[in-house]
Design an enzyme around this catalytic site. Structure first.
Site, PDB file in Angstrom:
ATOM      1  N   HIS A 157      38.908  66.350  -8.551  1.00  7.04           N
ATOM      2  CA  HIS A 157      38.341  65.922  -9.949  1.00  7.04           C
ATOM      3  C   HIS A 157      38.877  66.749 -10.956  1.00  7.04           C
ATOM      4  O   HIS A 157      38.471  66.528 -12.096  1.00  7.04           O
ATOM      5  CB  HIS A 157      36.718  66.229  -9.582  1.00  7.04           C
ATOM      6  CG  HIS A 157      36.249  67.540  -9.697  1.00  7.04           C
ATOM      7  ND1 HIS A 157      35.889  68.343  -8.551  1.00  7.04           N
ATOM      8  CD2 HIS A 157      36.005  68.496 -10.677  1.00  7.04           C
ATOM      9  CE1 HIS A 157      35.581  69.511  -8.855  1.00  7.04           C
ATOM     10  NE2 HIS A 157      35.630  69.563 -10.252  1.00  7.04           N
ATOM     11  N   ASP A 188      38.297  66.470  -2.149  1.00  2.22           N
ATOM     12  CA  ASP A 188      38.344  67.122  -3.303  1.00  2.22           C
ATOM     13  C   ASP A 188      39.413  68.340  -3.887  1.00  2.22           C
ATOM     14  O   ASP A 188      39.015  69.273  -4.168  1.00  2.22           O
ATOM     15  CB  ASP A 188      36.926  67.723  -3.767  1.00  2.22           C
ATOM     16  CG  ASP A 188      36.680  67.757  -5.256  1.00  2.22           C
ATOM     17  OD1 ASP A 188      37.579  67.310  -6.102  1.00  2.22           O
ATOM     18  OD2 ASP A 188      35.508  68.144  -5.599  1.00  2.22           O
ATOM     19  N   SER A 266      35.548  75.260 -10.740  1.00  3.15           N
ATOM     20  CA  SER A 266      36.254  74.429  -9.767  1.00  3.15           C
ATOM     21  C   SER A 266      37.703  74.692  -9.653  1.00  3.15           C
ATOM     22  O   SER A 266      38.539  74.664 -10.618  1.00  3.15           O
ATOM     23  CB  SER A 266      36.081  72.918 -10.202  1.00  3.15           C
ATOM     24  OG  SER A 266      34.915  72.416 -10.280  1.00  3.15           O
TER      25      SER A 266
END
Length: 576
Positions: A157, A188, A266
């Site tokens: 993402h 992911d 992230s």
């Protein structure tokens, strides 16, 4: 990634030097409010206590602490002189000059953190409301880390719908252009590389460690919001189970830690106490009754992604068994299924028509074991000592195209099948693979294929509550009968004289065209373009119909495209 929801977190705590047996007097400090660089202080804090002639105790730092040869660094604020007693008068015995501290002797950087990079991405998302164009671009930053083979790992993402990706090393002022090698939407994870040799100078790739156990300490490193420099958060592994991956809309193995994952964290690595990477930070739980709950992608999932790419030259995904199953914990249900006390397993409710096992398995079969590992009545299998996990974990360890031995109970008889595993084909896909959305326009009617990004664009993040019930039912419960089946809807009607009375049709499924079923968007476009009948008749959901004169509709389409500055009546993928 700073924009995405339910991602990233940190809770500042102290970390220790990564040496195996650090001196207990060594103090580790981390940044708290400003995300400052992490240093490990090497002050020798051992003191000795002496007693002067008056009986009072005073503390005096020795030049070397026991068991340590490092010289002491004297604080500049220390009193500059010491006095001795001589015939009632005080004479200067020694004077210690005030020397500025040498910072290279005060602290050192943890080596593994040099492999953590900051990822900058410019995104240009598709516009599902106006599929012939894209949305306004925006920028985001996230974290990543370097692994062997001149590659960088981050979250999928973080680079989704990218138009440009750059990476910057710690302590550097240069951003290097990066190339995206693979994006794994289900897990992911994304893999990048940099062609500039200067980027790889002086950096050692991270090594992966084993899956941690409960209560093992983990340290998450990255570039979250609150500052521009690297930040460190610490916690422990509080849970290991099959988790729902928000970005991938899948369920894979995950680690829960007691530290929140904030925007920007992230893609950052999670280290164990040996300095080995044991996961990638990727999302957090935002709930009014929960605090400091973050999630980490563990090494088995990361290793699967890397090996999949190396094996196939591209990311092929995680395979599934292709069945929906039911627990068999009720004794009466077990008895009715012909199960004895020696049998344990789960009952197959439905089988994906597009799955390879649809030819051998049947509804009401009892799955007893997968690859020789027995499945319990609640659908779990032994994981580690004292732990159990959902048996889908065993399936996720396979690769697309692999075969698995499945033992079932059918009509009180045990059978075994070697099943070839494949990826999941959803009727309403969770992603469009980075491609622009498909569309087709005739007489102002905009036809589109439904996907989860489409629903999210039309109805927001709460699309599973606000979208039409018919579409949600197909999304949650209906299975695709073929690999190319799609749900085609009238997205909107671009108002013109020819479509008077149809203006309020929005997101309504197209069932048939001229009494022929609509299989997918391309088949609909082909049927309309090749239609020689007098009328174009569209059968819609809720018993609605749309009828247009063929010649008039095709003639009006060009004027409507010109009015709305639309370059083409169909997307490029439908032209082939």
């Amino acid at each position: 990634m700073e924009k995405s929801a339910r991602k990233r977190g940190r809770k500042s705590k102290n970390i220790t030097d990564e040496e195996p047996n650090p001196d207990p007097t060594t103090t580790a400090t981390t940044s708290t409010g400003a995300a400052a660089d992490t240093v490990v202080a090497s002050f020798n804090a051992a003191d000795t206590t002496t007693t002067d002639r008056r009986g009072s105790k005073r503390r005096r730092k020795t030049e070397k602490s026991k068991g340590d040869d490092a010289p002491i660094v004297t604080s500049p604020e220390r009193r500059a002189s010491r006095y001795g007693e001589h015939n009632g008068d005080y004479d200067v015995m020694a004077v210690v000059p005030e020397v500025p501290p040498r910072w290279e002797g005060v602290g050192k950087v943890v080596p593994s953190m040099d492999a953590v990079v900051k990822v900058f991405c410019v995104h240009t998302e598709p516009n599902f409301s106006l599929p012939w164009q894209r949305k306004r671009q925006y920028s985001s930053s996230s974290s990543g880390f370097i692994i062997g083979g001149r590659r960088v790992l981050t979250n999928a993402h973080s680079v989704e719908h990218h138009t440009q990706v750059k990476v910057k090393k710690r302590g550097s002022d240069t951003k290097f252009l990066a190339t995206v090698l693979a994006i794994g939407t289900e897990c992911d994870i994304a893999m990048l590389t940099v062609t500039d040799d200067e980027f790889w100078e002086g950096i050692s790739p991270l090594e992966f460690g084993d899956l941690p156990a409960l209560q093992d300490a983990v340290t998450v490193v990255g570039y979250p919001i609150g500052g521009d420099t690297i930040s460190v958060t610490s916690g422990v592994v509080s849970r290991i189970e099959i988790l729902s991956y928000v970005h991938g809309s899948t369920e894979l193995l995950g680690l829960q830690i007691d530290a929140a994952i904030n925007s920007g964290n992230s893609g950052g690595p999670a280290f164990n106490d040996k300095g080995e990477c044991v996961g990638i930070a990727f999302q957090s739980l935002k709930h009014e009754d929960a605090e400091n709950i973050g999630y980490v992608i563990p090494t088995p999932v990361i290793t699967h992604f890397i090996r999949d790419y190396e094996k196939n030259g591209e990311y092929t995904g995680f395979p599934i068994l292709g069945v929906e199953w039911q627990k068999i914990e009720n004794p009466d249900l077990r008895m009715s299924m012909g199960m004895g006390n020696e049998h344990k397993g789960v009952r197959i409710k439905r089988i994906e028509p597009t799955a390879p096992e649809s030819n051998v398995l049947s509804p009401s079969d009892i799955i007893l074991s997968f690859d020789g590992i027995s499945v319990a009545n609640d659908g779990t299998v032994p994981f580690r000592h004292g732990e159990r996990i959902g048996f889908s974990y065993l399936v996720s360890q396979k690769y697309t195209g692999d075969k698995a031995l499945v033992k079932i109970l059918r009509n009180s008889k045990i059978k075994e099948f070697h099943i070839k595993l494949a990826t999941h084909k959803r009727l309403i896909p969770a992603h469009i693979g980075g491609k622009p959305p498909s569309y087709y326009i005739i007489a102002g009617f905009v036809f589109a294929a439904v996907s989860v990004p489409y629903l999210r664009s039309e109805y927001g993040k709460d699309y599973d509550f606000d979208a039409p019930v018919k579409l949600l039912d197909k999304h949650l419960h209906v299975m695709a009968e073929s690999v190319d089946e799609q749900v085609v809807v009238v997205s909107q009607v671009l108002v013109a004289d020819i479509n008077i009375g149809y203006e309020e049709i929005v997101n309504t499924q197209v069932i048939a065209f001229n009494n022929k079923p609509v299989k997918n968007l391309k088949s609909l476009a082909d049927m309309v373009e090749n239609c020689n009948e007098e009328f174009l008749k569209f059968d819609l959901e809720y018993e609605q119909i749309v009828v247009l004169r063929t010649k008039t509709a095709k003639k009006a389409t060009g004027d409507i495209l010109l009015t709305h500055c639309i370059p083409s009546a169909m997307s490029d993928d439908l032209k082939s």
